[in-house]
Design an enzyme around this catalytic site. Structure first.
Site, PDB file in Angstrom:
ATOM      1  N   CYS A 401      17.898  37.089  81.019  1.00 52.79           N
ATOM      2  CA  CYS A 401      16.905  36.067  80.668  1.00 52.79           C
ATOM      3  C   CYS A 401      15.521  36.506  81.159  1.00 52.79           C
ATOM      4  O   CYS A 401      14.936  37.423  80.604  1.00 52.79           O
ATOM      5  CB  CYS A 401      17.332  34.708  81.235  1.00 52.79           C
ATOM      6  SG  CYS A 401      16.489  33.306  80.480  1.00 52.79           S
ATOM      7  N   HIS A 528      22.762  34.556  78.758  1.00 52.23           N
ATOM      8  CA  HIS A 528      23.408  34.549  80.074  1.00 52.23           C
ATOM      9  C   HIS A 528      24.884  34.911  79.925  1.00 52.23           C
ATOM     10  O   HIS A 528      25.745  34.039  79.803  1.00 52.23           O
ATOM     11  CB  HIS A 528      23.283  33.163  80.722  1.00 52.23           C
ATOM     12  CG  HIS A 528      21.904  32.818  81.164  1.00 52.23           C
ATOM     13  ND1 HIS A 528      21.470  33.003  82.464  1.00 52.23           N
ATOM     14  CD2 HIS A 528      20.848  32.300  80.484  1.00 52.23           C
ATOM     15  CE1 HIS A 528      20.211  32.615  82.556  1.00 52.23           C
ATOM     16  NE2 HIS A 528      19.810  32.181  81.383  1.00 52.23           N
ATOM     17  N   GLU A 530      26.956  35.803  82.050  1.00 49.58           N
ATOM     18  CA  GLU A 530      27.790  35.405  83.201  1.00 49.58           C
ATOM     19  C   GLU A 530      28.570  34.125  82.947  1.00 49.58           C
ATOM     20  O   GLU A 530      29.640  33.909  83.549  1.00 49.58           O
ATOM     21  CB  GLU A 530      26.921  35.229  84.459  1.00 49.58           C
ATOM     22  CG  GLU A 530      25.945  34.070  84.445  1.00 49.58           C
ATOM     23  CD  GLU A 530      24.571  34.403  83.888  1.00 49.58           C
ATOM     24  OE1 GLU A 530      23.606  33.696  84.218  1.00 49.58           O
ATOM     25  OE2 GLU A 530      24.479  35.381  83.107  1.00 49.58           O
TER      26      GLU A 530
END
Length: 612
Positions: A401, A528, A530
């Site tokens: 990001c 993102h 994750e």
């Protein structure tokens, strides 16, 4: 139609006991018994969602596929249960009051005095019943069991409407359909070494006074409870001794579901829910293997996280988990070096030379560098310096990001020679805006106005590391949370100088992935990754970072190339290689993909209380 079963997890004595890991572990245990499980988190704060809260206040904001900005515990549920939750799986006081007030304005309560009881309490119960029926595991029809976690501690003023509603709810769904598990603390006084039961006694007494009676006690302590302590708790808390479970300190949190299993927690739950004989014994062989593998890791891989909120690791919880999934997949013990971004800046060298030297020492000793997302200008110049160091010294780098945006800014400054290149977020008057405010964003309202949720990214280049790591797919779906984007007017200049924009959105004007092909591993992504990483299914890009950091990237990529060929579904492959949820499609040589994650510097010992 079968009735939904509900398991409520509450906490007492102190906050941060580990209700989240307990609720997640209970869900996993029930799933291992063959039941379908969904989860709900109740947060009593007045915010509508977690989106506008500082990470220092409440940890990271977890983003769901539908764009919901929710409490980080929903990330725990998704990782443990491998499900996809919705924004409605996170209930807040703000959402409930907004729902009730909108009904009042429409005239739904015409002629009535709108009150906490029954209107707020009814709304809570109706919300739980409605959301519990939403399938979250990709299958048709509702789950068998809904695990509900009530945030906060018994006795908190803001929790009172929820306590009352849940007391009513237990009667509403009827006996045999509601099980209450209370997580409490049994401290050990070091002076005498005695386990003290009084805090739990008072917690249970307070809860019973509010209309809730626990069926099971889950007691946090440094060691297993003595039999005489269990008998005392049983006598004073009116809970049978076999329903008192010890959650004592273990080498890593993946042992918690195993602790529950070994103490027959599933049987206690089944007895309360009238499920004895209908569910099978828990199958946790894979999970046990993961826990044991994690305990045996010794060879370190050092990853420097250069961020703004490094003082609280929960601010980057999903990043930690994704790194840990990947590091265990590479059979390495993760060591995270927290580098405060502002300490890398020139001004810190003047004001605090010791902090400046310490930050640079950590950065230079790392095997890989990760710059996560963030908001605001504090520490941005330090992040740019970290990206420059990784680029020039060929250190594996992943920017997420804002991390991708600062990588673009650094490249424009250092390679294109645009010394004032910047983001309009930090310098609205910059003459070389590399990053700009997205046209569809709102400058007046902050909550829920970003580009949120699952969005599709299309690969533009076949021969690049990100494509290979994602299993040679034409496109991927990842979760986003941002207001700013790379300026499309500068893309050609940047590409001509050496940056490759290997991933773009469906319009081709929004940059999603950048790479430097002449670098061992230098990738930035607007999304993102994750948030979709799972134990046993590490995020592709985190796996790439860790593999590159420990010099295993070639083995990973070769393993991906050598997978047996299968027919691709829906045409989403550049070649006909097997595709997995997060793009990780193989078990390369000496790499374990069936991995578990732990916490922080290698293994999260469940000694300190708090979020997992």
């Amino acid at each position: 139609m079968k009735k939904m079963k509900y398991v409520l997890v509450t906490g007492g004595v102190v906050s941060g006991l580990g209700k989240g890991v307990t609720a997640s572990s209970i869900g996993l245990l029930l799933k291992a018994c063959g039941l379908r499980v969904t989860s709900i988190k109740i947060d009593p704060y007045l915010n509508s969602d977690a989106g506008t809260m500082s990470p220092f206040e409440h940890g990271e904001v977890f983003v769901l596929d539908d764009g919901g900005e929710v409490d980080l515990d929903l990330g725990n549920y998704e990782r443990f249960l491998d499900v996809k939750l919705t924004r409605d799986n996170n209930i807040t006081t703000g959402k409930i009051y907004q729902f009730v007030l909108e009904k009042e304005r429409r005239g739904d309560y015409l002629g009535k005095t709108v009150q906490v009881v029954p209107h707020i309490t009814d709304a809570i119960q109706e919300w739980i019943e409605r959301v519990a029926m939403i399938p979250v595991d990709g299958k048709e029809g509702p789950a068998d069991v809904c695990v509900i976690e009530l945030g906060g501690t018994i006795g908190d003023i803001e929790s009172m409407p929820f306590i009352e509603a849940l007391g009513q709810f237990s009667c509403r769904v009827g006996a045999g359909n509601f099980c209450l598990i209370h997580v409490s603390l049994v401290p050990v006084i070091n002076v005498v070494g005695e386990q003290k039961t009084k805090p739990t006694q008072h917690s249970v007494r307070g809860m019973r006074g509010l209309g809730l009676t626990p069926n099971i006690l889950a007691c946090r302590s440094t060691m297993a409870l003595d039999d005489n302590v269990k008998e005392k708790l049983s006598q004073f808390c009116h809970v049978s001794a076999e329903n008192i479970i010890t959650l004592y300190d273990v080498p890593n949190i993946w042992h918690i579901p195993l602790l529950l299993r070994d103490q027959k927690a599933h049987e206690a739950i089944f007895k309360v829910l009238n499920l004895l004989g209908t569910a099978k014994e828990p199958s946790l062989k894979e999970w046990t293997t993961r826990a044991e593998i994690c305990d045996m890791l010794h060879e370190p891989v050092r990853i420097a996280i250069v961020g703004k909120y490094t003082g609280l690791s929960d601010s980057y919880l999903s990043v930690l988990k994704a790194l840990l999934h990947a590091s265990v997949g590479c059979r390495k013990k993760l060591v995270v070096d927290w580098v405060p971004a502002s300490d890398l800046e020139d001004i810190t060298e003047i004001e605090n030379l010791e902090a400046y030297k310490a930050a640079w020492k950590l950065l230079k000793s790392a095997d890989g560098v990760l710059v996560p997302g963030g908001f605001g200008d504090r520490g941005v110049e330090g992040k740019i310096l970290a990206a420059k160091y990784a680029r020039e010294n060929r250190i594996p780098f992943l920017g997420i990001c804002l991390g991708m945006q600062i990588a673009v800014i650094e490249f424009a400054r250092s390679v294109l020679g645009l010394k004032d290149a910047n983001s309009t977020e930090f310098d609205p008057n910059t003459r070389n805006p590399c990053v700009i405010f997205m046209p569809e964003g709102s400058r007046t309202h902050m909550g829920g106005t970003m580009r949120l949720g699952s969005r599709r990214t299309y690969f533009q280049v076949m021969e690049c590391k990100s494509v290979k790591l994602y299993g040679n797919r034409r496109f991927i779906d990842e979760r986003h949370r941002h207001r700013y984007e790379v300026n499309p007017e500068m893309v050609v200049r940047l590409e001509n100088a050496g940056i490759s924009f290997t991933g773009k959105d469906e319009t081709g004007r929004r940059m999603e992935i950048i790479e430097l092909h002449d670098h061992p591993y230098y990738i930035g992504v607007q999304f993102h990754p994750e948030f979709k990483s799972r134990p046993g299914k590490p995020s592709a890009l985190f796996l790439g970072l860790v593999a590159a950091a420990c010099r295993q990237l070639d083995a990973v990529l070769q393993g991906l190339e050598s997978r047996e060929k299968v027919n691709c579904e829906i045409g989403n492959c550049l070649s006909n290689k097997i595709v997995y949820q997060n793009g990780y499609a193989t078990k390369p040589a000496n790499i374990i993909t069936d991995a578990k994650y732990s916490y922080c510097n290698g293994v999260h010992s469940w000694v300190s209380f708090g979020h997992i």
